[in-house]
Design an enzyme around this catalytic site. Sequence first.
Site, PDB file in Angstrom:
ATOM      1  N   SER A  69       0.792  -1.241   0.000  1.00  0.00           N
ATOM      2  CA  SER A  69       0.000   0.000   0.000  1.00  0.00           C
ATOM      3  C   SER A  69       0.816   1.279   0.000  1.00  0.00           C
ATOM      4  O   SER A  69       0.248   2.356  -0.182  1.00  0.00           O
ATOM      5  CB  SER A  69      -0.921   0.023   1.206  1.00  0.00           C
ATOM      6  OG  SER A  69      -2.078  -0.685   0.877  1.00  0.00           O
ATOM      7  N   LYS A  72       0.391   3.348  -2.881  1.00  0.00           N
ATOM      8  CA  LYS A  72      -0.791   4.217  -3.043  1.00  0.00           C
ATOM      9  C   LYS A  72      -0.404   5.687  -3.052  1.00  0.00           C
ATOM     10  O   LYS A  72      -1.062   6.497  -3.697  1.00  0.00           O
ATOM     11  CB  LYS A  72      -1.806   3.943  -1.918  1.00  0.00           C
ATOM     12  CG  LYS A  72      -2.491   2.578  -2.063  1.00  0.00           C
ATOM     13  CD  LYS A  72      -3.321   2.209  -0.852  1.00  0.00           C
ATOM     14  CE  LYS A  72      -3.966   0.828  -1.056  1.00  0.00           C
ATOM     15  NZ  LYS A  72      -4.523   0.244   0.144  1.00  0.00           N
ATOM     16  N   TYR A 192      -3.112  -2.330 -10.407  1.00  0.00           N
ATOM     17  CA  TYR A 192      -3.026  -2.030  -8.968  1.00  0.00           C
ATOM     18  C   TYR A 192      -2.179  -3.086  -8.251  1.00  0.00           C
ATOM     19  O   TYR A 192      -1.263  -2.759  -7.482  1.00  0.00           O
ATOM     20  CB  TYR A 192      -4.452  -1.977  -8.388  1.00  0.00           C
ATOM     21  CG  TYR A 192      -4.514  -2.035  -6.887  1.00  0.00           C
ATOM     22  CD1 TYR A 192      -4.323  -0.896  -6.110  1.00  0.00           C
ATOM     23  CD2 TYR A 192      -4.744  -3.245  -6.219  1.00  0.00           C
ATOM     24  CE1 TYR A 192      -4.360  -0.959  -4.723  1.00  0.00           C
ATOM     25  CE2 TYR A 192      -4.780  -3.317  -4.838  1.00  0.00           C
ATOM     26  CZ  TYR A 192      -4.583  -2.171  -4.094  1.00  0.00           C
ATOM     27  OH  TYR A 192      -4.611  -2.231  -2.724  1.00  0.00           O
ATOM     28  N   TYR A 245      -4.355   3.726   8.236  1.00  0.00           N
ATOM     29  CA  TYR A 245      -5.697   3.152   8.271  1.00  0.00           C
ATOM     30  C   TYR A 245      -6.457   3.624   9.502  1.00  0.00           C
ATOM     31  O   TYR A 245      -6.360   4.787   9.880  1.00  0.00           O
ATOM     32  CB  TYR A 245      -5.628   1.615   8.198  1.00  0.00           C
ATOM     33  CG  TYR A 245      -4.938   1.139   6.952  1.00  0.00           C
ATOM     34  CD1 TYR A 245      -5.418   1.528   5.693  1.00  0.00           C
ATOM     35  CD2 TYR A 245      -3.817   0.330   6.985  1.00  0.00           C
ATOM     36  CE1 TYR A 245      -4.795   1.102   4.531  1.00  0.00           C
ATOM     37  CE2 TYR A 245      -3.191  -0.095   5.825  1.00  0.00           C
ATOM     38  CZ  TYR A 245      -3.689   0.301   4.610  1.00  0.00           C
ATOM     39  OH  TYR A 245      -3.076  -0.106   3.479  1.00  0.00           O
ATOM     40  N   VAL A 263       1.049  -3.772   3.836  1.00  0.00           N
ATOM     41  CA  VAL A 263       0.960  -5.069   4.508  1.00  0.00           C
ATOM     42  C   VAL A 263       2.189  -5.960   4.290  1.00  0.00           C
ATOM     43  O   VAL A 263       2.331  -6.986   4.939  1.00  0.00           O
ATOM     44  CB  VAL A 263      -0.319  -5.867   4.144  1.00  0.00           C
ATOM     45  CG1 VAL A 263      -1.550  -5.237   4.731  1.00  0.00           C
ATOM     46  CG2 VAL A 263      -0.438  -6.069   2.654  1.00  0.00           C
TER      47      VAL A 263
HETATM   48  N1  GLU Z   1      -2.092  -5.286  -2.159  1.00  0.00           N
HETATM   49  C1  GLU Z   1      -2.675  -5.170  -0.839  1.00  0.00           C
HETATM   50  C2  GLU Z   1      -4.179  -5.259  -0.938  1.00  0.00           C
HETATM   51  O1  GLU Z   1      -4.749  -4.751  -1.866  1.00  0.00           O
HETATM   52  C3  GLU Z   1      -2.257  -3.872  -0.220  1.00  0.00           C
HETATM   53  C4  GLU Z   1      -2.861  -3.642   1.148  1.00  0.00           C
HETATM   54  C5  GLU Z   1      -1.949  -2.929   2.109  1.00  0.00           C
HETATM   55  O2  GLU Z   1      -0.742  -2.902   1.946  1.00  0.00           O
HETATM   56  O3  GLU Z   1      -2.465  -2.398   3.086  1.00  0.00           O
HETATM   57  O4  GLU Z   1      -4.822  -5.847  -0.098  1.00  0.00           O
END
Ligand code: GLU
Length: 328
Positions: A69, A72, A192, A245, A263
């Site tokens: 993430s 992002k 993604y 989060y 994650v």
């Molecule tokens: N590729 C992971 C997902 O879409 C990223 C989530 C994360 O790193 O929080 O669940």
Amino acid sequence: MTPRMEEKINELLEEAYKRGKEAIPSGHVATYIPELGKANPMDLGISICTREFDHFNIGATDKRFTIQSISKIISLAIALDMFGPDKVFERVDMEPSGEAFNSFVDLDTKSNKPMNPMINSGAITVASMLLGHVSLEEATDVIRKICMDDEIFMNRQIFESEMNHLSRNRSIAYLLESKGLITNVEETLELYTAICSLEVTAESLANMGMIFANDGKISRKSDDRIFSKRTTEIVKTIMLTCGMYDRSGRFAVDVGIPTKSGVGGGLISVADNLAGIGIYGPALDDKGNCIAGTPALMYLSRELQLHLFRKDSLLDRLITLKLKAKLI
Ligand code: GLU
């Protein structure tokens, strides 16, 4: 930097590492993407890159892991520079969600667009905007540049593992499609997921953090920049309010440094104008954030006075001393 200054920062880093290590036994590696479950939960690396691009490293700072993430923030920055904030925020909001990273409750019941670009629904929406404008190779090149790391490649096992366990993100994406927010669902999910599967190190994240701390410029002296100043301001603000989060509020109070987690165990922190901090520790807390990161960053933030609202940072004084020492 004089040996005394280096010693001081290294001492603090050692203590931060120790505090991070102590937290690890209460965490768990992510297993909803089965390949991520193979990580060693005891791994921990912390890297600081100061605005003079001096590096301070401890532990597993050169170990590769998937960016997940943390990508992002890059996708958002590319979209902001490419389409402008108005177009981006037409499709995704900028409010903390208070829900888990992969939740779609708010999207279904409360709002007609994802709450913010740091949760999966928001990031998938941003990825769909990029589709057809930015290829995986181009996005990878941006990440290599901002991480100052040419060795960034996709981890195919992790990519395939996620693509084979995509029910949740697929549900989110089809819900987004039903609301007219995205098209080309499967291609969007592929882009993604591929960007999430790029492998970085704690040190490359520290470099990325420093470039954000530098308002997108790759050095304080040159005008060469990767993202516009306005884009980095928006991204840093959203990192502060939404980057951890549903632990973002507490983290902002306790640590006060814009940070984004992934994650895969990564954390990137931006001590504005001062330093970037990259952490790798795959044992996660119950919200999906690197569990060692919070105590380590809390300690560094307090000792180096890196909290956004603390003036007179010790790190600032050490760096300034270095500049003065150079002039003498
Ligand atoms: N590729 C992971 C997902 O879409 C990223 C989530 C994360 O790193 O929080 O669940």
